[in-house]
Scaffold this active site. Structure first.
Site, short mmCIF file in Angstrom:
data_model
loop_
_atom_site.label_atom_id
_atom_site.label_comp_id
_atom_site.label_asym_id
_atom_site.label_seq_id
_atom_site.Cartn_x
_atom_site.Cartn_y
_atom_site.Cartn_z
N PHE A 19 -47.61 37.56 -35.89
CA PHE A 19 -46.50 38.51 -35.83
C PHE A 19 -45.92 38.85 -37.20
CE2 PHE A 19 -46.43 36.32 -31.71
CZ PHE A 19 -46.51 37.41 -30.86
N HIS A 24 -41.22 44.30 -35.30
CA HIS A 24 -40.30 43.45 -34.55
C HIS A 24 -39.84 42.24 -35.37
CE1 HIS A 24 -38.50 43.71 -30.71
NE2 HIS A 24 -39.31 42.96 -30.00
N ASN A 71 -37.39 37.46 -27.53
CA ASN A 71 -36.60 37.74 -26.33
C ASN A 71 -35.84 36.52 -25.82
OD1 ASN A 71 -37.58 40.32 -26.50
ND2 ASN A 71 -39.06 40.08 -24.86
N ASN A 117 -34.07 43.21 -26.36
CA ASN A 117 -33.97 41.99 -25.55
C ASN A 117 -33.57 40.76 -26.36
OD1 ASN A 117 -34.54 43.26 -23.10
ND2 ASN A 117 -36.74 43.10 -23.46
#
Length: 192
Positions: A19, A24, A71, A117
């Site tokens: 990631f 994000h 999240n 979220n």
């Protein structure tokens, strides 16, 4: 540094190398840059987050990267606030934001999650929306592209070239917020 003025700055993101560098994970990038600039290193603090500590304007600042998925960021944040006695008024959450074009950076207090979220999880866990947020615009996906794929994707070449300067802008905004307060930090950031 005065411990009664301790701040907590949480970068939202997903843990793991896959990631790193995605839209994000802008929150992780910003807190990482804050630590790097101060010569601080992140360390493990239990199974829930990585922490670094820096000083800004004679105040102690904890930098956090929750190790749960983005999240589910709320429980680690709430735990840090309790264990380090940081009130919501000195919590800053750094997030990616689809509502702004790439590179637009905004500071605000309170407000709903706007579909994020991770922010929703933090608000639910800490029991309030009344904390500070640094919102980094990542733009919107092209028509037909799913939002999940977009935010978990990497920046374009042009965006990646601009990103280091934008990180510096975020760091300056954080410095101004802690040293001069929200109103002055917003004025400096939003009128640029």
């Amino acid at each position: 540094m005065t411990s009664n003025e301790r701040w907590l700055i949480v970068g939202l993101g997903n843990p793991g190398p896959w990631f790193a560098g995605t839209r994000h994970n802008v929150g992780f990038s910003v807190v990482g840059h804050l630590a790097e600039r101060a010569g601080a290193r992140f360390r493990m603090r239990g199974p829930r987050c990585r922490l670094a500590e820096i000083g800004v304007a004679d105040r102690s600042v904890l930098l956090a990267k929750p190790l749960w998925t983005i999240n589910q960021s709320g429980p680690p944040v709430a735990g840090l606030m309790r264990s380090h006695a940081v009130p919501a008024t000195r919590l800053l959450v750094v997030q990616d934001d689809l509502d702004f074009p790439f590179g637009v950076v905004r500071l605000k207090r309170a407000g709903g999650p706007g579909g994020h979220n991770g922010v929703r999880s933090v608000s639910d866990a800490v029991g309030t929306h009344d904390y500070l947020r640094l919102r980094f615009g990542v733009g919107r996906p092209v028509k037909g592209q799913k939002i999940g794929r977009f935010v978990l994707g990497r920046f374009t070449t042009t965006e990646a070239e601009q990103f280091p300067d934008l990180l510096e802008r975020c760091v300056t905004a954080v410095d101004n917020l802690i040293e001069h307060g929200l109103d002055k930090a917003q004025t400096a950031l939003h009128t640029r």
